[in-house]
Design an enzyme around this catalytic site. Sequence first.
Site, PDB file in Angstrom:
ATOM      1  N   ASP A 169     -46.923 -63.515-121.321  1.00 16.04           N
ATOM      2  CA  ASP A 169     -46.833 -63.757-122.758  1.00 16.04           C
ATOM      3  C   ASP A 169     -48.093 -64.394-123.334  1.00 16.04           C
ATOM      4  O   ASP A 169     -48.470 -64.117-124.470  1.00 16.04           O
ATOM      5  CB  ASP A 169     -45.611 -64.621-123.076  1.00 16.04           C
ATOM      6  CG  ASP A 169     -44.320 -63.816-123.071  1.00 16.04           C
ATOM      7  OD1 ASP A 169     -44.401 -62.580-123.151  1.00 16.04           O
ATOM      8  OD2 ASP A 169     -43.247 -64.424-122.983  1.00 16.04           O
ATOM      9  N   ARG A 171     -43.645 -59.783-128.746  1.00  9.18           N
ATOM     10  CA  ARG A 171     -44.790 -60.705-128.860  1.00  9.18           C
ATOM     11  C   ARG A 171     -45.801 -60.302-129.933  1.00  9.18           C
ATOM     12  O   ARG A 171     -46.303 -61.161-130.660  1.00  9.18           O
ATOM     13  CB  ARG A 171     -45.473 -60.870-127.502  1.00  9.18           C
ATOM     14  CG  ARG A 171     -44.608 -61.481-126.413  1.00  9.18           C
ATOM     15  CD  ARG A 171     -43.602 -62.448-126.918  1.00  9.18           C
ATOM     16  NE  ARG A 171     -42.924 -63.184-125.858  1.00  9.18           N
ATOM     17  CZ  ARG A 171     -41.764 -63.791-126.014  1.00  9.18           C
ATOM     18  NH1 ARG A 171     -41.138 -63.720-127.190  1.00  9.18           N
ATOM     19  NH2 ARG A 171     -41.207 -64.470-125.032  1.00  9.18           N
TER      20      ARG A 171
END
Length: 408
Positions: A126, A97
């Site tokens: 996320d 990420r």
Amino acid sequence: MARDIKKVVLAYSGGLDTSIILKWLQTTYNCEVVTFTADLGQGEELEPARRKAEMMGVKEIYIEDVREEFVRDFVFPMFRMNAVYEGVYLLGTSIARPLIAKRLVEIARETGADAVAHGATGKGNDQVRFELSAYALNPDIKVIAPWREWEFKSRTDLLDFAEKNQIPVAKDKRGEAPFSVDANLLHSSSEGKVLEDPAQEPPPYVFQRSVSPEEAPDKATTIEIGFRKGDAVSLNGKDLSPATLLAALNDLGRDNGIGRLDLVENRFVGMKSRGIYETPGGTILHTAHRAIESITLDREAMHLKDSLMPRYAELVYYGFWFSPEREMLQALVDRSQENVEGTVRLKLYKGNVTVIGRESDMSLYSDALVTFEDDRGAYDQRDAAGFIRLNALRLRTLAMRDRLTRKD
């Protein structure tokens, strides 16, 4: 909801959800959308994402192969720390990420965009990882998280929006997906739907990257990994780039049923979730790295590093890759790896990774010290008596006090 967005960079996979997000951004914000699609080694053809974005009127389309950067600058630094979250998870999704967020922010600067957008839901980790990374790199950037804003309540709502806006929907996407999958060169993760009950064994079709250990070959595979400054640099004597080496380890791990994990983890947002992870090459690499450290790292350096590892892993999992504390820990880790070099031999067999040898020119292991044979004066065993008496002093003092004060 701010409506003054002129241009937004979207993390775009080309799948149904991000295609709906693309159209939703265009209609809701009446803004120009730039798409960014990263090749992280997920094993999917990326050109369809370009064609789909073009069909939806996107003029600036970024499709980039970032596999080498991903492994070199994100995976390998994390593996120098031997980072595992909650004792078992090798952080495959977490570590991807910050790289995606980094490129989103960079592309926003290059294209003059004033916002970035992602497709993470409001229940997961996320969203935190994307946004903390983005704000760390550009404190003025605007972040749009459609799942926290739009009115859609179900998969049916999404499909209806897609059909009204002529967004192509694959036939297998017209119903509820059995589970969701995220993949990159380090791992694949599956969660949701058929996996939501942690009491139930996952169906065999969930596994994407490994044969079952039961179906793996009956003969062990022996390999050798070379290390330099804590990073793997060769496989079976052949120098390989970071991404190429990890891909090769993935193949070896896949064929031998290595790297499967069924985990109930604690998300940063506060809930527990069940995920199925497959990290074949990473599992091999983790075992090999600890083995080469075992002969090249000083005891106290190793123990200090191990004590700090859970904190480092937590920072990666929570999305603080670009935080000062993670960078401080990384500096310590990298300093510890200066003499971590040599080779490790391993056997891969039916889901197991077994170290069968390790050697290094920088080894601290001494035959002369550990031998049970004649050590020729390298170690005087009589010295141990004073060592033990000194270390026992406080324990004996405590015992004498307790004996004097005991009322029995």
